[in-house]
Design an enzyme around this catalytic site. Structure first.
Site, short mmCIF file in Angstrom:
data_model
loop_
_atom_site.label_atom_id
_atom_site.label_comp_id
_atom_site.label_asym_id
_atom_site.label_seq_id
_atom_site.Cartn_x
_atom_site.Cartn_y
_atom_site.Cartn_z
CB SER A 1 -0.88 -0.04 1.27
OG SER A 1 -1.63 1.13 1.39
CE LYS A 56 -4.72 0.12 0.26
NZ LYS A 56 -5.46 -0.59 1.31
CE LYS A 88 -3.83 3.79 1.89
NZ LYS A 88 -5.11 3.33 2.45
CG ASP A 137 -7.73 2.66 0.30
OD1 ASP A 137 -8.86 3.20 0.34
OD2 ASP A 137 -7.22 2.08 1.28
CD GLU A 189 -8.98 -0.49 0.32
OE1 GLU A 189 -8.08 -0.91 -0.44
OE2 GLU A 189 -8.89 -0.51 1.56
CG ASP A 235 -10.74 -0.36 4.71
OD1 ASP A 235 -11.13 -0.68 5.83
OD2 ASP A 235 -9.58 0.06 4.50
CE LYS A 269 -7.67 -1.86 6.69
NZ LYS A 269 -7.77 -0.38 6.61
N GLY A 304 -4.63 -3.82 6.24
CA GLY A 304 -3.67 -3.56 7.31
C GLY A 304 -3.86 -2.16 7.86
#
Ligand code: OSB
Ligand code: MG
Length: 384
Positions: free
Chosen positions: A151, A176, A178, A203, A228, A253, A277, A305
């Site tokens: 990430s 992934k 951000k 995400d 996400e 998420d 998670k 995570g």
């Protein structure tokens, strides 16, 4: 703080254990690199660490709430007060036959899932040690190593490309990125120009609204595995409009806190993928139920995570061994985040696969107590 008169604490049996005492700490580990997401920047990972003690054994877990309510509503100060004054006093001195019995005991209390999770996760470790079972085996896991990706926080595009290069060189199986409003399409164009074939996801950590549908639709051009959490942390409903308008799968998420949230999201076609998670949803009981309900809809799950240190990372890895964790998770090497971890065993991925730690009982990693003491901001012992 109600009592639970309908609970029967069965007679002592092989798997039952009395929770005799609890040690509660706040730990702070500096991050090697600041982690930037749409809601803010983390330079230090601060977390409650709980040790449950019983019958000469110890179970340990990390909680995932932040100091301030940036990700979800729970906060470290709020959780510490609830754990110290409410939750822990209610379970100390009691015998529980299984984690499911502890889940039923905690069920009448609303919300506070991250606080419940740290207690339940520590109890799983303790209970598995009592039974001499690896956590993976007790959960019903089916693999010895789990696929992992990275990430990557928000950064200038050149920096992101360097980080992608390093992650691919290490063999990570998914990147992934951000994203945030204004830091999305140009980033994806630059990354896809250089890496046309990598498994790529984004995400948004809730940064968009329905008014941004055109931007989200433009992301269909980049062959993303999923987008996400584009919309608000407490929304499921509006995500169905996004999912209907884009070809790319939506992954939720923040908005999935319970098995019923997962069922509702999948029924409403608000998502096609779920990020689990264990620390967000109240523990392994709920995580497993979300895993199962997602499987019943044919929806893959993966393990998210929260920049966990070694204890939380180990819990996440054991969870990821369940069969429907069929996309790479976020439990990459601890050395990507920290100069030094709080456990004795390295948690390092090899070619994008993280080995499940330990062959013995419980989570399979042990606290480095001497180092832990140097990164502990606060410690207290809670007794019945
Ligand atoms: O949305 O998954 C998220 C970190 C902090 C808050 C939210 C998120 C994250 C991550 C971290 O993406 C992933 C990791 O632990 O490596
Ligand atoms: Mg996320």
């Amino acid at each position: 703080m109600s009592d639970h008169p309908d609970m029967s604490f069965g007679p002592p049996h092989a798997g039952s254990i009395v929770i005799e005492a609890a040690e509660l700490r706040i730990v702070s580990l500096p991050l090697l690199t600041p982690f930037v997401i749409s809601t803010g920047t983390m330079t230090c990972k601060t977390f409650p660490l709980l040790v449950l003690k019983g019958e000469g054994l110890e179970g340990v877990a990390e909680a995932v709430m932040d100091p301030t309510p940036d990700y979800l509503e729970e906060t470290i100060p709020g959780a510490m007060a609830f754990l110290r004054d409410g939750l822990l006093p209610s379970i100390l001195g009691k015998r529980f036959g299984s984690p499911a019995e502890l889940d039923r005991y905690l069920a009448p209390w609303r919300g506070n899932r991250m606080a419940k999770a740290v207690v339940e996760m520590a109890f799983w470790d303790l209970w598995c040690k009592r039974l001499e079972l690896p956590l993976k085996a007790a959960l019903g896991g089916v693999r010895d190593r789990v696929d992992v990706g990275v990430s990557l926080g928000i950064a200038p595009i050149d920096t992101t490309r360097e980080r992608i290069e390093a992650a691919l060189a290490d063999g990570y199986k998914r990147i992934k990125l951000k994203i945030a409003q204004g830091h999305d399409i140009a980033l994806l164009e630059a990354v896809r120009a250089r890496y046309p074939d990598i498994k790529l996801t984004v995400d948004a950590n809730t940064d968009y609204g329905l008014a941004d549908l055109p931007v989200l639709q433009a992301m269909d051009a980049f062959d993303l595995d999923y987008i996400e959490q584009p919309l608000a942390f407490d929304d499921i409903h509006d995500h169905a409009q996004v999912q209907a308008a884009v070809k790319t799968a939506i992954c939720l998420d923040e908005s999935i806190r319970s098995p019923s949230d997962a069922r509702k999201a999948l029924e409403a076609r608000a998502a096609r993928v779920i990020n689990i998670k264990v620390g967000r949803v109240g523990g392994f009981g709920a995580a497993r139920a979300i895993h199962d309900v997602s499987a019943s809809f044919g929806a893959p799950v993966w393990c998210g995570g929260m920049l966990e240190a070694g204890i939380g990372r180990a819990h996440n890895i054991h969870l990821s061994t369940l069969p429907n964790f069929s996309k790479p998770g976020d439990t990459s090497s601890a050395s990507r985040y920290f100069q030094r971890d709080i456990i004795n065993e390295p948690l390092e991925a090899e070619n994008g696969e993280m080995p499940v730690p330990g062959s013995g009982a419980g989570i399979g990693v042990t606290l480095d107590r001497a180092y832990l003491d140097t990164v502990t901001d606060h410690i207290e012992e809670v007794r019945p």
